[in-house]
Design an enzyme around this catalytic site. Sequence first.
Site, PDB file in Angstrom:
ATOM      1  N   CYS A   1      15.274  15.975  -3.461  1.00 22.76           N
ATOM      2  CA  CYS A   1      14.022  16.720  -3.628  1.00 22.76           C
ATOM      3  C   CYS A   1      14.302  18.197  -3.880  1.00 22.76           C
ATOM      4  O   CYS A   1      15.047  18.823  -3.125  1.00 22.76           O
ATOM      5  CB  CYS A   1      13.182  16.558  -2.365  1.00 22.76           C
TER       6      CYS A   1
ATOM      7  N   CYS B   1      10.240  22.603   2.403  1.00 24.14           N
ATOM      8  CA  CYS B   1       9.071  21.797   2.770  1.00 24.14           C
ATOM      9  C   CYS B   1       9.062  21.404   4.248  1.00 24.14           C
ATOM     10  O   CYS B   1       8.066  21.591   4.926  1.00 24.14           O
ATOM     11  CB  CYS B   1       9.027  20.552   1.886  1.00 24.14           C
TER      12      CYS B   1
ATOM     13  N   CYS C   1      10.553  16.162   5.170  1.00 24.46           N
ATOM     14  CA  CYS C   1      11.708  15.290   5.448  1.00 24.46           C
ATOM     15  C   CYS C   1      12.777  16.148   6.122  1.00 24.46           C
ATOM     16  O   CYS C   1      12.877  17.337   5.850  1.00 24.46           O
ATOM     17  CB  CYS C   1      12.319  14.754   4.154  1.00 24.46           C
TER      18      CYS C   1
ATOM     19  N   CYS D   1       6.614  13.618  -4.913  1.00 21.45           N
ATOM     20  CA  CYS D   1       7.256  13.607  -3.589  1.00 21.45           C
ATOM     21  C   CYS D   1       8.120  12.354  -3.480  1.00 21.45           C
ATOM     22  O   CYS D   1       7.671  11.247  -3.768  1.00 21.45           O
ATOM     23  CB  CYS D   1       6.180  13.614  -2.510  1.00 21.45           C
TER      24      CYS D   1
ATOM     25  N   GLN E   1      -0.921   1.588   8.815  1.00 20.61           N
ATOM     26  CA  GLN E   1       0.495   1.969   8.756  1.00 20.61           C
ATOM     27  C   GLN E   1       0.838   2.574   7.392  1.00 20.61           C
ATOM     28  O   GLN E   1       0.404   2.079   6.361  1.00 20.61           O
ATOM     29  CB  GLN E   1       1.367   0.732   9.002  1.00 20.61           C
TER      30      GLN E   1
ATOM     31  N   TYR F   1      -3.509  -0.537  23.912  1.00 21.17           N
ATOM     32  CA  TYR F   1      -3.484   0.528  22.886  1.00 21.17           C
ATOM     33  C   TYR F   1      -3.592  -0.135  21.508  1.00 21.17           C
ATOM     34  O   TYR F   1      -2.792   0.122  20.612  1.00 21.17           O
ATOM     35  CB  TYR F   1      -2.175   1.329  22.933  1.00 21.17           C
TER      36      TYR F   1
ATOM     37  N   ASP G   1      -8.770  -0.484  23.540  1.00 19.52           N
ATOM     38  CA  ASP G   1      -8.452   0.850  23.039  1.00 19.52           C
ATOM     39  C   ASP G   1      -9.587   1.777  23.462  1.00 19.52           C
ATOM     40  O   ASP G   1     -10.716   1.319  23.647  1.00 19.52           O
ATOM     41  CB  ASP G   1      -8.317   0.840  21.515  1.00 19.52           C
TER      42      ASP G   1
ATOM     43  N   ASP H   1       2.031  -0.353  21.878  1.00 19.36           N
ATOM     44  CA  ASP H   1       2.544   0.564  20.853  1.00 19.36           C
ATOM     45  C   ASP H   1       1.785   1.877  21.056  1.00 19.36           C
ATOM     46  O   ASP H   1       0.851   2.191  20.328  1.00 19.36           O
ATOM     47  CB  ASP H   1       2.292  -0.028  19.456  1.00 19.36           C
TER      48      ASP H   1
ATOM     49  N   CYS I   1       7.357   5.067  19.125  1.00 22.36           N
ATOM     50  CA  CYS I   1       7.748   5.938  18.009  1.00 22.36           C
ATOM     51  C   CYS I   1       8.386   7.229  18.550  1.00 22.36           C
ATOM     52  O   CYS I   1       8.554   8.186  17.813  1.00 22.36           O
ATOM     53  CB  CYS I   1       6.541   6.257  17.130  1.00 22.36           C
TER      54      CYS I   1
END
Length: 458
Positions: A77, A83, A86, A166, A290, A319, A340, A388, A415
């Site tokens: 990139c 940026c 990433c 991108c 997602q 969740y 939730d 999750d 995550c």
Amino acid sequence: MSDKVLMEVGQKFPLTIKRLGINGEGVGFYKRNVVFVKGALPGEEVTVKVSKIQRNFAEADILTIRKASKDRQEPICPIYSECGGCQLQHITYEGQLKEKRDMVVQALEKYVKPIAETVDIRPTMGMDNPWHYRNKSSFQVRKEGKRVYAGLFAEGTNQLLNINDCAVQHPLTSKITVATRKILQKLNISIYDGKSLNGLVRTIVVRTGIKTGETQVCLVTTRKDLPHKEELIERMLKIDPSIVSITQNINREKTSLIFGDETIVLHGKETIHENLGELAFDLSSRAFFQLNPEQTVHLYDEIKKAAALTGKEKVVDAYCGVGTIGLWLAPHAKEVRGMDVVPESIDDAKKNARNHKFNHARYYTGTAEEWLGKWKREGFIPDVVTVDPPRTGLAPSFIKTVMKIKPKRFVYTSCNPSTFAKDLQELTKVYKVDYIQPVDMFPQTARVEVVAKLTLKN
């Protein structure tokens, strides 16, 4: 007295990089001081210059690389270093997968050392093609002179970088964003000004159904009135035949949140259709879905594997969001219940269950701990609980509830390796960790997900 040596801004010294930090920066030690170096890789010997000193660490920039890692590569990139979207493009993909597993190991070593030393932590599951995987882009719009720009803000600044292509976005999202900003420029439609807060168009959001080929474009504006509306729509529809929905979202607030509460359909359908394995979903502009559907299928299959269902189990998807994980498990479960705290998500989850004719999947608004407690009193105890949670991890009250109810299996998808490892401190009092499977959902970035299978100790 600490035997750390004080450093000062501007100081230069050689440094050996030991590992990657959680934001993808190199970590080294100079006379017992922790030094973070953006762009440096484990195993490298670099000369650095101190740029910032904090209480417990320093930040430094690379001056020279004296010994480069064999995993180092040229980022593809052109604005990679500015940026900040990433963090790992300068590492080969094999190297990224290795480092992501190491980030999980580091988190475990910090909070639950015995697990880091004894549990099977598997190699990170990667993608065949780790580029152009994101199905949705949200690019801010600004104007300089007569030119309209769309892109992301340079890291740590309010300077907008114009992005035409991108490397991690699906090519169609880039094509549509660029064409839309050119139409806004041509029609001289007012563009939002981040300083004065005047102007109309703030953000261009594009989401494409990778499996169905349906695309939705949403213009986020500061007010409802949209000049040249008919011509704007007509021109946007010519960009690509996949566009089946054009919407406008009104966000009047001075906020970094993209969407406001009101969405209007300007053309076509309110939602686009997308498939995930055997499941199908209708996605409105603001619906969560997602960002990497291809890898999500692998992630959910790992959850299914860890749940080890035989068709007899009662499953709770805590969740649950719009219900995707529970629905993925539903064909193999006797009963699924999810909860939730976001009422709209529960409405969507109920609709998704109805659409797939899963009559044995039910969804409830509220916290997992209050529902699990209530169900226990009614005699319902799940065999499997799957979670999750957001990056902050599990609520302590939820962990307590799970440890009281003691489902046979607990599948933890995370995550954030740090909060995951922290939560294991408590959970492992009652559960044994069978294995941990890291999954790369966001190639080129420093993020890594894990799926962990926990079984009740006898």
